[in-house]
Motif scaffolding. Structure first.
Motif, PDB file in Angstrom:
ATOM      1  N   ASP A 309      45.632  37.362  48.614  1.00 41.84           N
ATOM      2  CA  ASP A 309      46.791  37.196  47.725  1.00 41.84           C
ATOM      3  C   ASP A 309      46.619  37.913  46.439  1.00 41.84           C
ATOM      4  OD1 ASP A 309      49.541  35.065  47.467  1.00 41.84           O
ATOM      5  OD2 ASP A 309      48.451  35.983  45.273  1.00 41.84           O
ATOM      6  N   PRO A 310      47.523  38.675  45.856  1.00 42.68           N
ATOM      7  CA  PRO A 310      47.096  39.558  44.734  1.00 42.68           C
ATOM      8  C   PRO A 310      47.025  38.883  43.482  1.00 42.68           C
ATOM      9  CG  PRO A 310      49.301  40.138  45.682  1.00 42.68           C
ATOM     10  CD  PRO A 310      48.752  39.147  46.369  1.00 42.68           C
ATOM     11  N   LYS A 311      47.369  37.572  43.352  1.00 48.10           N
ATOM     12  CA  LYS A 311      46.984  36.780  42.084  1.00 48.10           C
ATOM     13  C   LYS A 311      45.694  36.396  41.974  1.00 48.10           C
ATOM     14  CE  LYS A 311      49.876  33.278  43.567  1.00 48.10           C
ATOM     15  NZ  LYS A 311      50.579  33.992  44.434  1.00 48.10           N
ATOM     16  N   VAL A 312      44.974  36.524  43.265  1.00 49.76           N
ATOM     17  CA  VAL A 312      43.523  36.099  43.216  1.00 49.76           C
ATOM     18  C   VAL A 312      42.531  37.210  42.415  1.00 49.76           C
ATOM     19  CG1 VAL A 312      41.341  36.117  44.816  1.00 49.76           C
ATOM     20  CG2 VAL A 312      43.545  34.879  45.371  1.00 49.76           C
ATOM     21  N   TYR A 313      43.209  38.367  42.376  1.00 53.70           N
ATOM     22  CA  TYR A 313      42.495  39.454  41.831  1.00 53.70           C
ATOM     23  C   TYR A 313      42.661  39.524  40.040  1.00 53.70           C
ATOM     24  CZ  TYR A 313      41.466  40.670  46.573  1.00 53.70           C
ATOM     25  OH  TYR A 313      41.171  40.421  47.729  1.00 53.70           O
ATOM     26  N   ASP A 314      43.498  38.835  39.709  1.00 55.12           N
ATOM     27  CA  ASP A 314      43.843  39.179  38.229  1.00 55.12           C
ATOM     28  C   ASP A 314      42.790  38.607  37.307  1.00 55.12           C
ATOM     29  OD1 ASP A 314      44.981  38.100  35.561  1.00 55.12           O
ATOM     30  OD2 ASP A 314      46.830  38.810  36.406  1.00 55.12           O
ATOM     31  N   VAL A 315      42.297  39.469  36.642  1.00 56.58           N
ATOM     32  CA  VAL A 315      41.101  39.337  35.835  1.00 56.58           C
ATOM     33  C   VAL A 315      41.202  38.268  34.762  1.00 56.58           C
ATOM     34  CG1 VAL A 315      39.218  40.254  34.184  1.00 56.58           C
ATOM     35  CG2 VAL A 315      40.293  41.608  36.041  1.00 56.58           C
ATOM     36  N   ALA A 316      42.359  38.284  33.964  1.00 63.41           N
ATOM     37  CA  ALA A 316      42.745  37.496  32.976  1.00 63.41           C
ATOM     38  C   ALA A 316      42.787  36.005  33.654  1.00 63.41           C
ATOM     39  CB  ALA A 316      44.028  37.753  32.153  1.00 63.41           C
ATOM     40  N   GLU A 317      43.536  35.659  34.880  1.00 66.26           N
ATOM     41  CA  GLU A 317      43.584  34.538  35.454  1.00 66.26           C
ATOM     42  C   GLU A 317      42.053  34.042  36.087  1.00 66.26           C
ATOM     43  OE1 GLU A 317      46.164  32.870  35.805  1.00 66.26           O
ATOM     44  OE2 GLU A 317      45.888  31.650  37.372  1.00 66.26           O
ATOM     45  N   GLY A 318      41.330  34.688  36.497  1.00 62.55           N
ATOM     46  CA  GLY A 318      40.073  34.646  36.889  1.00 62.55           C
ATOM     47  C   GLY A 318      39.180  33.709  35.585  1.00 62.55           C
ATOM     48  N   LYS A 319      39.275  34.466  34.469  1.00 62.04           N
ATOM     49  CA  LYS A 319      38.609  34.068  33.304  1.00 62.04           C
ATOM     50  C   LYS A 319      39.164  32.668  32.919  1.00 62.04           C
ATOM     51  CE  LYS A 319      36.919  38.589  31.298  1.00 62.04           C
ATOM     52  NZ  LYS A 319      35.939  38.540  32.564  1.00 62.04           N
ATOM     53  N   LYS A 320      40.541  32.457  32.953  1.00 62.15           N
ATOM     54  CA  LYS A 320      41.284  31.302  32.732  1.00 62.15           C
ATOM     55  C   LYS A 320      40.784  30.190  33.521  1.00 62.15           C
ATOM     56  CE  LYS A 320      45.542  29.482  31.036  1.00 62.15           C
ATOM     57  NZ  LYS A 320      47.073  29.476  30.959  1.00 62.15           N
ATOM     58  N   LEU A 321      40.903  30.479  34.703  1.00 56.13           N
ATOM     59  CA  LEU A 321      40.296  29.560  35.631  1.00 56.13           C
ATOM     60  C   LEU A 321      38.899  28.901  35.593  1.00 56.13           C
ATOM     61  CD1 LEU A 321      40.687  27.935  38.522  1.00 56.13           C
ATOM     62  CD2 LEU A 321      40.008  29.899  39.623  1.00 56.13           C
TER      63      LEU A 321
END
Ligand SMILES: NC(=O)c1ccc[n+]([C@@H]2O[C@H](COP(=O)([O-])OP(=O)(O)OC[C@H]3O[C@@H](n4cnc5c(N)ncnc54)[C@H](OP(=O)(O)O)[C@@H]3O)[C@@H](O)[C@H]2O)c1
Length: 343
Positions: A309-321
């Motif tokens: 899913d495209p959301k998985v590749y979001d760098v800012a999201e990865g760091k936040k998670l």
């Protein structure tokens, strides 16, 4: 709030079946000659289902296999030893719903000076409703997600999974270690990560339980992607981190579903789903094939390379998670601070 992609387990199951009939592009790329003699593998949830099939195949290919399980000890290991004529298969106890038990497994490995070359994070559950873990977390969140976060943090920090990035333990002649997350294509289109709810226990029923399964696979895949970035500083892969959906597998994963649903699903599973031995093959390909050595952030849905899913590749999201997962871990576990990867 509901997080998943599917309104019912039947539609989720049928969607899995559709994928099953697609051509499997890389199916013939796993060869019998792909051996892992002398390598050590750790597989979670290996006493049954997909994990058992993965552990068997890795033992068959010459790996020393540690089956990290909460039940079936020692019977499941004995079956694999007898079938593969391997004397390097062993079972270690772990309850992934309990931080203390995860640390106990890690301490055993550290005391022995174990070096895990191939780590398969396979264990997963589908409870029919919310349940609380020993440390007060939602059980599915804990087993399907946070336990994996804790394991990778501690095993990388202590160098049990050899790496230069956090432990400085890779000798030059050593092959790059591999971490494989068992995801599910049902994560595609699950809702974005809800940080209001993240790490907070709230009771829910069967519909949300079904949705949460795919949602937590999205969370897991997002964490795996962030980990793949952390372990490839300046683009140089230190440890490879990949994810795979095994497709529909005829296991007993639905054993806790309500009776009527269980009967319907059991019928579909038996008729259409593939046996664990077959479903394990793409996972084994990522574990052993020289073709993917040093490759990272791959996703395979069975034997097809695919995007998550495209959301998985979001760098800012990865760091936040990553940061939110660290926050929750620290909140529930006094040992967290000592093993958290500092990024
Ligand atoms: N089956 C499918 O169609 C399918 C499709 C896509 C992805 N997957 C994924 O494949 C993985 C394996 O699923 P499966 O189908 O093989 O299911 P399964 O037969 O139910 O196996 C699940 C494994 O996880 C272990 N486990 C559960 N809770 C645990 C805990 N608290 N601590 C330690 N181990 C625990 C189980 O141990 P116990 O025996 O002690 O319960 C069992 O060994 C899961 O991640 C699942 O999400 C499955």
């Amino acid at each position: 709030m509901s997080h998943g992609r599917y309104k019912s387990p039947i539609t989720a199951t049928l969607s899995g079946i559709k994928d099953f009939f697609r051509k499997q592009q890389l199916e013939d790329r796993l060869r019998d000659s792909d051996r892992i003699d002398g390598k050590t593998c750790l597989v979670t949830g290996a006493n049954r289902g997909l994990g058992f099939a993965i552990a068997s195949e890795l033992a068959q290919r010459g790996g020393r296999v540690i089956m990290a399980c909460r039940s079936g000890i020692p019977e499941a290991g004995d079956i694999i030893k007898a079938a593969t004529r391997s004397n390097t298969v062993e079972m270690l106890p772990v309850d992934l719903s309990d931080c203390e038990s995860i640390h106990s497994l890690c301490r055993t490995l550290e005391r022995r000076g174990a070096v895990i070359d191939i780590l398969v994070l396979n264990a997963g559950i589908t409870p029919p409703k919310s349940r609380q873990s020993k440390q007060g977390q939602d059980l599915m969140f804990m087993v399907n997600y946070l336990a994996n976060f804790i394991l990778v943090n501690r095993l990388l920090k202590t160098g049990v999974v050899p790496n230069n990035t956090f432990a400085g333990t890779v000798k030059t002649e050593q092959k790059i270690a591999r971490i494989i997350f068992i995801s599910s294509d049902s994560h595609q289109n699950a809702s974005a990560i809800d940080y209001e709810e993240f790490g907070r226990y709230e009771p829910y029923g069967v519909t949300k339980a079904i949705n949460n399964y795919s949602y937590f696979k999205l969370v897991l895949s997002t964490m795996a992607t962030e980990l793949s970035r952390l372990l490839a500083p300046e683009g140089k892969v230190d440890v490879s981190v990949n994810a795979v959906c095994p497709g529909p597998v005829n296991t007993d994963i639905i054993r806790e579903a309500p009776l009527l649903l269980r009967v319907v699903l059991r019928f579909i599973f038996t008729l259409f789903f593939q046996p664990p031995v077959k479903a394990a093959r793409p996972v084994v390909y990522l574990c052993v094939s020289p073709e993917v050595s040093g490759m990272t952030n791959l996703y395979m849905a069975m034997f097809n390379r695919k995007n998550m899913d495209p959301k998985v590749y979001d760098v800012a999201e990865g760091k936040k998670l990553w940061n939110e997962s660290a926050r929750v871990w620290k909140k529930i576990d006094p040992e967290a601070e000592g093993f958290l990867l500092t990024v």
